[in-house]
Design a protein around this motif. Structure first.
Motif, PDB file in Angstrom:
ATOM      1  N   GLU A  68      26.280  59.572  38.846  1.00 29.68           N
ATOM      2  CA  GLU A  68      26.636  59.315  37.453  1.00 29.68           C
ATOM      3  C   GLU A  68      27.757  58.285  37.425  1.00 29.68           C
ATOM      4  N   LYS A  69      27.690  57.360  36.493  1.00 25.77           N
ATOM      5  CA  LYS A  69      28.764  56.377  36.326  1.00 25.77           C
ATOM      6  C   LYS A  69      29.908  57.061  35.589  1.00 25.77           C
ATOM      7  N   LYS A  70      31.076  57.127  36.239  1.00 27.00           N
ATOM      8  CA  LYS A  70      32.237  57.822  35.684  1.00 27.00           C
ATOM      9  C   LYS A  70      33.491  56.970  35.820  1.00 27.00           C
ATOM     10  N   GLY A  71      34.421  57.180  34.918  1.00 22.28           N
ATOM     11  CA  GLY A  71      35.739  56.587  35.037  1.00 22.28           C
ATOM     12  C   GLY A  71      36.645  57.548  35.777  1.00 22.28           C
ATOM     13  N   VAL A  72      37.424  57.042  36.722  1.00 22.10           N
ATOM     14  CA  VAL A  72      38.353  57.873  37.483  1.00 22.10           C
ATOM     15  C   VAL A  72      39.735  57.219  37.443  1.00 22.10           C
ATOM     16  N   LEU A  73      40.714  57.999  37.041  1.00 22.34           N
ATOM     17  CA  LEU A  73      42.106  57.542  36.989  1.00 22.34           C
ATOM     18  C   LEU A  73      42.928  58.508  37.839  1.00 22.34           C
ATOM     19  N   GLU A  74      43.570  58.000  38.867  1.00 23.55           N
ATOM     20  CA  GLU A  74      44.373  58.854  39.736  1.00 23.55           C
ATOM     21  C   GLU A  74      45.849  58.577  39.510  1.00 23.55           C
ATOM     22  N   ILE A  75      46.585  59.669  39.295  1.00 27.94           N
ATOM     23  CA  ILE A  75      48.010  59.590  38.997  1.00 27.94           C
ATOM     24  C   ILE A  75      48.767  60.389  40.052  1.00 27.94           C
ATOM     25  N   GLU A  91      43.165  65.424  25.292  1.00 31.66           N
ATOM     26  CA  GLU A  91      43.333  64.902  23.931  1.00 31.66           C
ATOM     27  C   GLU A  91      42.840  63.461  23.827  1.00 31.66           C
ATOM     28  N   ALA A  92      43.009  62.696  24.898  1.00 33.20           N
ATOM     29  CA  ALA A  92      42.576  61.295  24.905  1.00 33.20           C
ATOM     30  C   ALA A  92      41.056  61.165  25.024  1.00 33.20           C
ATOM     31  N   GLY A  93      40.398  62.258  25.433  1.00 37.37           N
ATOM     32  CA  GLY A  93      38.938  62.212  25.536  1.00 37.37           C
ATOM     33  C   GLY A  93      38.393  62.373  26.941  1.00 37.37           C
ATOM     34  N   ALA A  94      39.262  62.659  27.904  1.00 40.38           N
ATOM     35  CA  ALA A  94      38.806  62.834  29.284  1.00 40.38           C
ATOM     36  C   ALA A  94      37.981  64.108  29.411  1.00 40.38           C
ATOM     37  N   GLU A  95      37.127  64.132  30.418  1.00 38.21           N
ATOM     38  CA  GLU A  95      36.300  65.313  30.681  1.00 38.21           C
ATOM     39  C   GLU A  95      37.066  66.357  31.478  1.00 38.21           C
ATOM     40  N   ASP A  96      37.950  65.900  32.382  1.00 37.81           N
ATOM     41  CA  ASP A  96      38.665  66.834  33.240  1.00 37.81           C
ATOM     42  C   ASP A  96      39.839  66.134  33.910  1.00 37.81           C
ATOM     43  N   ALA A 109      33.966  59.831  30.884  1.00 39.67           N
ATOM     44  CA  ALA A 109      32.711  59.100  30.724  1.00 39.67           C
ATOM     45  C   ALA A 109      32.994  57.602  30.870  1.00 39.67           C
ATOM     46  N   TYR A 110      32.023  56.902  31.389  1.00 40.17           N
ATOM     47  CA  TYR A 110      32.126  55.456  31.595  1.00 40.17           C
ATOM     48  C   TYR A 110      32.530  54.739  30.310  1.00 40.17           C
ATOM     49  N   ALA A 111      31.913  55.106  29.200  1.00 39.95           N
ATOM     50  CA  ALA A 111      32.160  54.426  27.922  1.00 39.95           C
ATOM     51  C   ALA A 111      33.585  54.628  27.413  1.00 39.95           C
ATOM     52  N   ASP A 112      34.237  55.722  27.823  1.00 39.55           N
ATOM     53  CA  ASP A 112      35.586  56.040  27.335  1.00 39.55           C
ATOM     54  C   ASP A 112      36.698  55.564  28.263  1.00 39.55           C
ATOM     55  N   PHE A 113      36.331  55.007  29.403  1.00 37.21           N
ATOM     56  CA  PHE A 113      37.306  54.684  30.446  1.00 37.21           C
ATOM     57  C   PHE A 113      38.466  53.820  29.944  1.00 37.21           C
ATOM     58  N   MET A 114      38.185  52.696  29.335  1.00 38.18           N
ATOM     59  CA  MET A 114      39.254  51.767  28.919  1.00 38.18           C
ATOM     60  C   MET A 114      40.157  52.386  27.851  1.00 38.18           C
ATOM     61  N   ASP A 115      39.581  53.123  26.910  1.00 39.15           N
ATOM     62  CA  ASP A 115      40.376  53.758  25.856  1.00 39.15           C
ATOM     63  C   ASP A 115      41.319  54.805  26.443  1.00 39.15           C
ATOM     64  N   ILE A 116      40.794  55.649  27.325  1.00 40.90           N
ATOM     65  CA  ILE A 116      41.613  56.703  27.930  1.00 40.90           C
ATOM     66  C   ILE A 116      42.700  56.097  28.806  1.00 40.90           C
ATOM     67  N   GLU A 128      47.491  55.228  40.562  1.00 40.89           N
ATOM     68  CA  GLU A 128      47.297  54.879  41.971  1.00 40.89           C
ATOM     69  C   GLU A 128      45.940  54.205  42.130  1.00 40.89           C
ATOM     70  N   PHE A 129      45.000  54.615  41.277  1.00 42.30           N
ATOM     71  CA  PHE A 129      43.623  54.146  41.340  1.00 42.30           C
ATOM     72  C   PHE A 129      43.053  54.290  39.934  1.00 42.30           C
ATOM     73  N   ALA A 130      42.396  53.268  39.446  1.00 45.17           N
ATOM     74  CA  ALA A 130      41.754  53.334  38.132  1.00 45.17           C
ATOM     75  C   ALA A 130      40.506  52.465  38.184  1.00 45.17           C
ATOM     76  N   GLU A 131      39.347  53.111  38.151  1.00 47.59           N
ATOM     77  CA  GLU A 131      38.116  52.360  38.347  1.00 47.59           C
ATOM     78  C   GLU A 131      36.927  53.140  37.805  1.00 47.59           C
ATOM     79  N   VAL A 132      35.898  52.405  37.437  1.00 46.01           N
ATOM     80  CA  VAL A 132      34.619  53.028  37.119  1.00 46.01           C
ATOM     81  C   VAL A 132      33.876  53.128  38.440  1.00 46.01           C
ATOM     82  N   THR A 133      33.350  54.307  38.733  1.00 44.79           N
ATOM     83  CA  THR A 133      32.704  54.542  40.014  1.00 44.79           C
ATOM     84  C   THR A 133      31.443  55.370  39.816  1.00 44.79           C
ATOM     85  N   MET A 134      30.699  55.540  40.868  1.00 48.59           N
ATOM     86  CA  MET A 134      29.497  56.365  40.844  1.00 48.59           C
ATOM     87  C   MET A 134      29.828  57.686  41.533  1.00 48.59           C
ATOM     88  N   LYS A 135      29.852  58.766  40.762  1.00 46.10           N
ATOM     89  CA  LYS A 135      30.169  60.089  41.285  1.00 46.10           C
ATOM     90  C   LYS A 135      28.872  60.850  41.534  1.00 46.10           C
TER      91      LYS A 135
END
Length: 182
Positions: A68-75, A91-96, A109-116, A128-135
């Motif tokens: 699945e195409k997903k957005g991943v942001l690592e903090i 609250e921003a719309g992330a899944e988890d 979700a891929y579509a929400d990545f930039m907004d979140i 540390e890492f912010a990218e759309v990836t295939m999970k």
């Protein structure tokens, strides 16, 4: 005419995204994303690399459904409070938002990545890492020997000029990973 073709004179090189699918040791799914101006050359290189390293090329669609195409942001954990981050990310719309070792991993979700990403940056988070990836939807556990072969396949594929990303659905525990480092 051959010289003009070889130098690119008179023709517009058009690049296209092409995804190839295959299998590695133990039935691990491998997804190879490429950007190419010559499909024939690229498919031959990918097929040859997979075969030489112990994998095999698959038909279109054979493993794509696993990813699945997903957005991943690592903090970094040093820069975030888990409860507060979870609340703000949801609250921003992330899944988890999960504890992933040294970092908190916010998945969306891929579509929400930039907004979140923008919302969390406004709240003062740096990534540390912010990218759309295939999970992968599911993973396959592998042992040390299979892991070595998979890493060799991945490294060889990533060395090809046209390859942009290589994804797979293997899972290795910390003990198996430490054996790889030995």
């Amino acid at each position: 005419r051959a010289i003009k073709k070889g130098t690119g004179e008179g023709n517009e090189n058009s690049y296209e995204d092409v995804t190839y699918e295959g299998y590695g040791p133990g039935g691990v799914a491998i997804l190879v994303q490429t950007l190419t101006d010559n499909r024939n050359r690229t498919v031959a290189e990918v097929r040859s690399t997979l075969t030489k390293k112990g994998g095999s090329m698959g038909e279109a669609g054979c493993v794509a459904w696993i990813f699945e195409k997903k957005g991943v942001l690592e903090i970094s954990k040093e820069n975030a409070n888990e409860d507060k981050l979870l609340e703000e990310a949801l609250e921003a719309g992330a899944e988890d938002a999960i504890d992933d070792g040294d970092v908190f991993s916010v998945q969306c979700a891929y579509a929400d990545f930039m907004d979140i990403k923008a919302i969390l940056e406004e709240k003062g988070y740096s990534f540390e890492f912010a990218e759309v990836t295939m999970k992968p939807k599911n993973t396959i556990p592998v042992g040390a020997e299979e892991l070595r072969k998979l890493m060799a396949i991945t490294d060889a594929l990533e060395d090809l000029d046209d390859v942009q990303e290589v994804f797979s659905n293997f899972e290795a525990d910390d003990e198996t990973m430490s054996q790889l480092e030995d």
